[in-house]
Motif scaffolding. Structure first.
Motif, short mmCIF file in Angstrom:
data_model
loop_
_atom_site.label_atom_id
_atom_site.label_comp_id
_atom_site.label_asym_id
_atom_site.label_seq_id
_atom_site.Cartn_x
_atom_site.Cartn_y
_atom_site.Cartn_z
N GLY A 107 -12.48 -4.34 -2.38
CA GLY A 107 -12.25 -3.82 -0.76
C GLY A 107 -13.49 -3.19 -0.62
O GLY A 107 -14.63 -3.05 -1.26
N GLY A 136 -15.34 -0.05 2.29
CA GLY A 136 -15.05 1.02 3.51
C GLY A 136 -15.84 0.93 4.71
O GLY A 136 -16.97 0.32 4.47
N ASP A 137 -15.34 1.16 5.83
CA ASP A 137 -16.06 0.95 7.09
C ASP A 137 -15.91 2.14 8.03
O ASP A 137 -14.87 1.89 8.65
CB ASP A 137 -15.86 -0.40 7.49
N TYR A 173 -11.70 6.54 9.71
CA TYR A 173 -10.77 5.59 8.38
C TYR A 173 -9.59 5.31 9.20
O TYR A 173 -8.79 4.83 8.18
CB TYR A 173 -10.95 6.16 7.20
N HIS A 215 -8.45 -6.26 3.17
CA HIS A 215 -7.39 -5.27 2.51
C HIS A 215 -5.96 -5.80 2.77
O HIS A 215 -5.05 -4.91 1.86
CB HIS A 215 -7.70 -3.94 3.10
N LYS A 265 -4.42 -0.20 4.79
CA LYS A 265 -3.75 0.23 3.43
C LYS A 265 -2.24 0.50 3.71
O LYS A 265 -1.24 0.34 2.56
CB LYS A 265 -4.51 1.46 2.91
N TYR A 315 -8.94 1.44 8.37
CA TYR A 315 -8.89 1.28 7.01
C TYR A 315 -7.31 1.99 6.45
O TYR A 315 -6.78 1.13 5.50
CB TYR A 315 -10.04 1.95 6.19
N LEU A 318 -11.75 -5.71 8.07
CA LEU A 318 -10.81 -4.70 7.28
C LEU A 318 -9.55 -5.30 7.14
O LEU A 318 -8.95 -5.24 5.95
CB LEU A 318 -10.76 -3.32 7.78
N GLN A 332 -15.51 -5.47 12.87
CA GLN A 332 -15.05 -4.56 11.81
C GLN A 332 -13.60 -4.33 11.47
O GLN A 332 -13.01 -4.42 10.46
CB GLN A 332 -15.45 -3.00 12.23
N SER A 350 -4.74 3.91 -0.54
CA SER A 350 -5.54 5.07 -0.56
C SER A 350 -4.90 6.33 -0.18
O SER A 350 -3.74 6.28 0.67
CB SER A 350 -6.46 4.74 0.67
#
Length: 255
Positions: A99, A101-102, A157, A121, A164, A160, A117, A113, A147
């Protein structure tokens, strides 16, 4: 398909960070490992060498965890590696770790983006697992990485954390559907960890590191050695009755 005594784990994104630590931790507990890497072949081969130095077997295979169309050819490469290295047609444990992070606030997130993701993910986890199900031995384990940000928010986030969260729900459904094969499926949700994730923000930015340290009961941000050994232990027979759970490993972040 039944398991043999020697276990083989596939750890995606195993060339660096938590994936690397997890692969090494599995080897220390006596397991063999297949790791994947996206572009850092040299780093991956270093991990392979470290595992082999422990007397265990390891293989590194290239995989872009967000490119779903490549999964059937990856499965063929994995089949070949399993036969050539272990004379087996199955492996035991799948750790969906790969994975990125963005960081982007909701008002500034681009569609590109967002899509990347989701692809890496969530969609990637779903379809890679689906593709590899015929190769996972009965009685095996699947661990999906989530996460701490699905429980404690941190601006920037949002996407993201949302994907998750989707993986956490998916984990429960996987556990239900794969239970008939004796396969357990759990989510491990790390807190803030000092790796190169997200450009190394927690590791390299003292201000961000302190923010998370102050949010954590144990008074510091996490390090890879806080996570890899825990994942390795979850793959062991001593945790065979742990199933369909979200296990946060964060030192008490945000309590």
């Amino acid at each position: 398909m039944t398991k043999t005594t020697q276990t083989i784990a596939l750890v995606t994104g195993g060339s660096r960070g938590l994936g690397r630590n997890t692969a090494l931790s599995i080897a220390r507990q006596g397991g063999d490992v297949v790791i994947t890497y996206q572009s850092r072949r040299e780093d991956a081969m270093t991990v392979v060498a470290e595992i082999e130095a422990m007397g265990r077997k390891a293989v590194a295979l290239q995989l872009d965890a967000g490119r779903i169309a490549s999964f059937p050819s990856f499965a063929e490469s994995l089949k070949a590696a399993l036969y050539q290295t272990w004379q087996r047609d199955t492996f035991d444990h799948l750790v969906n770790n790969a994975g990125h992070g963005d960081y982007a606030l909701i008002g500034e997130t681009t569609e590109a983006q967002f899509d990347r993701l989701v692809d890496v993910h969530f969609k990637g986890v779903y379809f890679l697992t689906q593709t590899l199900l015929p190769l996972i031995a009965n009685g095996g384990r699947i661990i999906n990485l989530s996460s701490g940000l699905t429980r404690v928010s941190f601006p920037g986030y949002g996407v993201y954390a949302a994907v998750k969260g989707a993986v956490e729900v998916l984990t429960v459904y996987m556990a239900k559907e794969l239970g008939k094969r004796g396969i357990t499926v759990n989510t491990v949700a790390p807190g803030a960890i000092e790796t190169d994730f997200g450009g190394g923000a927690v590791r390299d930015n003292p201000e961000i590191n302190k923010i998370f340290a102050d949010m954590t009961a144990l008074g510091r941000a996490g390090v890879p050695d806080d996570i890899g050994p825990m994942i390795a232990s979850l793959l062991s027979e001593s945790n065979r009755w742990v199933n369909a759970q979200r296990i946060e490993v964060s030192g008490g972040q945000g309590i």
